[in-house]
Design a protein around this motif. Structure first.
Motif, mmCIF file in Angstrom:
data_model
loop_
_atom_site.group_PDB
_atom_site.id
_atom_site.type_symbol
_atom_site.label_atom_id
_atom_site.label_comp_id
_atom_site.label_asym_id
_atom_site.label_seq_id
_atom_site.Cartn_x
_atom_site.Cartn_y
_atom_site.Cartn_z
ATOM 1 N N LYS A 69 2.257 -13.290 -0.926
ATOM 2 C CA LYS A 69 0.991 -11.692 0.405
ATOM 3 C C LYS A 69 1.922 -10.909 -0.339
ATOM 4 O O LYS A 69 3.699 -10.731 -0.596
ATOM 5 N N VAL A 70 1.289 -9.646 0.350
ATOM 6 C CA VAL A 70 1.700 -8.331 0.207
ATOM 7 C C VAL A 70 1.393 -7.971 1.701
ATOM 8 O O VAL A 70 -0.083 -7.824 2.453
ATOM 9 N N THR A 71 2.421 -6.461 2.021
ATOM 10 C CA THR A 71 2.197 -5.880 3.127
ATOM 11 C C THR A 71 1.415 -4.853 2.723
ATOM 12 O O THR A 71 1.812 -4.148 2.108
ATOM 13 N N LEU A 72 0.185 -4.332 3.192
ATOM 14 C CA LEU A 72 -0.107 -2.996 2.729
ATOM 15 C C LEU A 72 -0.118 -1.529 3.073
ATOM 16 O O LEU A 72 0.642 -1.854 4.643
ATOM 17 N N LYS A 73 0.933 -0.451 2.793
ATOM 18 C CA LYS A 73 1.224 0.323 3.118
ATOM 19 C C LYS A 73 0.869 1.669 2.789
ATOM 20 O O LYS A 73 1.174 2.636 3.713
ATOM 21 N N ALA A 74 -0.911 1.592 1.778
ATOM 22 C CA ALA A 74 -0.637 3.137 2.223
ATOM 23 C C ALA A 74 -2.757 2.857 2.205
ATOM 24 O O ALA A 74 -2.740 1.367 1.858
ATOM 25 N N PRO A 75 -3.329 3.613 2.791
ATOM 26 C CA PRO A 75 -5.118 3.463 2.706
ATOM 27 C C PRO A 75 -5.344 4.063 1.487
ATOM 28 O O PRO A 75 -4.370 4.357 1.001
ATOM 29 N N GLY A 76 -6.630 3.542 1.412
ATOM 30 C CA GLY A 76 -7.355 3.578 -0.251
ATOM 31 C C GLY A 76 -7.625 2.269 -0.378
ATOM 32 O O GLY A 76 -7.040 1.586 -0.064
ATOM 33 N N ALA A 77 -8.410 2.037 -1.467
ATOM 34 C CA ALA A 77 -9.201 1.373 -1.840
ATOM 35 C C ALA A 77 -7.999 1.294 -3.414
ATOM 36 O O ALA A 77 -8.272 1.892 -4.724
ATOM 37 N N VAL A 78 -8.165 -0.069 -3.187
ATOM 38 C CA VAL A 78 -7.766 -1.077 -4.490
ATOM 39 C C VAL A 78 -8.498 -1.693 -5.376
ATOM 40 O O VAL A 78 -8.771 -2.494 -4.566
ATOM 41 N N ASP A 79 -7.917 -1.942 -7.337
ATOM 42 C CA ASP A 79 -8.628 -2.655 -7.491
ATOM 43 C C ASP A 79 -7.367 -3.949 -8.390
ATOM 44 O O ASP A 79 -6.943 -3.160 -8.816
ATOM 45 N N TYR A 80 -7.644 -4.757 -8.173
ATOM 46 C CA TYR A 80 -6.035 -5.652 -8.441
ATOM 47 C C TYR A 80 -7.474 -6.957 -9.409
ATOM 48 O O TYR A 80 -8.161 -6.760 -9.244
ATOM 49 N N PHE A 81 -5.880 -6.975 -10.141
ATOM 50 C CA PHE A 81 -6.531 -8.252 -11.405
ATOM 51 C C PHE A 81 -5.003 -8.815 -11.417
ATOM 52 O O PHE A 81 -4.142 -9.062 -11.055
ATOM 53 N N GLY A 90 -10.390 -8.765 -8.050
ATOM 54 C CA GLY A 90 -10.360 -8.232 -6.542
ATOM 55 C C GLY A 90 -10.709 -6.809 -6.425
ATOM 56 O O GLY A 90 -10.349 -5.962 -7.301
ATOM 57 N N HIS A 91 -11.116 -6.638 -5.357
ATOM 58 C CA HIS A 91 -10.773 -5.185 -4.327
ATOM 59 C C HIS A 91 -10.376 -5.386 -3.346
ATOM 60 O O HIS A 91 -10.750 -6.593 -2.447
ATOM 61 N N VAL A 92 -9.462 -4.297 -2.855
ATOM 62 C CA VAL A 92 -9.354 -3.949 -1.301
ATOM 63 C C VAL A 92 -9.331 -2.734 -0.885
ATOM 64 O O VAL A 92 -8.785 -1.942 -1.200
ATOM 65 N N ALA A 93 -10.353 -3.128 0.411
ATOM 66 C CA ALA A 93 -10.367 -0.899 0.511
ATOM 67 C C ALA A 93 -9.488 -1.383 2.385
ATOM 68 O O ALA A 93 -9.803 -1.804 3.157
ATOM 69 N N VAL A 94 -7.837 -0.386 2.362
ATOM 70 C CA VAL A 94 -6.965 -0.288 2.997
ATOM 71 C C VAL A 94 -7.583 1.309 3.854
ATOM 72 O O VAL A 94 -8.266 2.208 3.251
#
Ligand code: CU
Length: 96
Positions: A69-81, A90-94
């Motif tokens: 797991k990871v705790t999201l610390k900053a806003p933004g759209a991130v792509d991960y692999f 994968g994609h996370v919109a924060v």
């Protein structure tokens, strides 16, 4: 119990945990929405290890038949692999 659930969902400041499953080299759901302070937890159902890696960002190891797991610390759209299987994406919109 229902009252508790209502109280929780009515509190925007409360951090949530977003579940993502890895099954047969696929992140599911592949795209999620989260808020700063939320945690993403990956459950790996495969018998091989994966990662959730963001270039210049977090790098989470998700061992076989285990979780990461990871705790999201900053806003933004991130792509991960996955570093082991670059086709896994994968994609996370924060949001703040
Ligand atoms: Cu992988």
């Amino acid at each position: 119990m229902a009252a508790l659930a209502l109280a929780l969902s009515a509190s925007p400041a409360l951090a949530a945990t977003i579940e993502v499953t890895i099954d047969k080299l696929v992140f599911s759901p592949s795209s999620v929405q989260a808020k700063v302070g939320d945690t993403i937890e990956w459950t790996n159902k495969d018998v091989i290890a994966h990662t959730a890696t963001v270039k210049g960002g977090w790098d989470v190891m998700i061992p076989a038949k285990s979780k990461g797991k990871v705790t999201l610390k900053a806003p933004g759209a991130v792509d991960y692999f996955c570093r082991f299987h670059p086709n896994m994406k994968g994609h996370v919109a924060v949001t703040p």
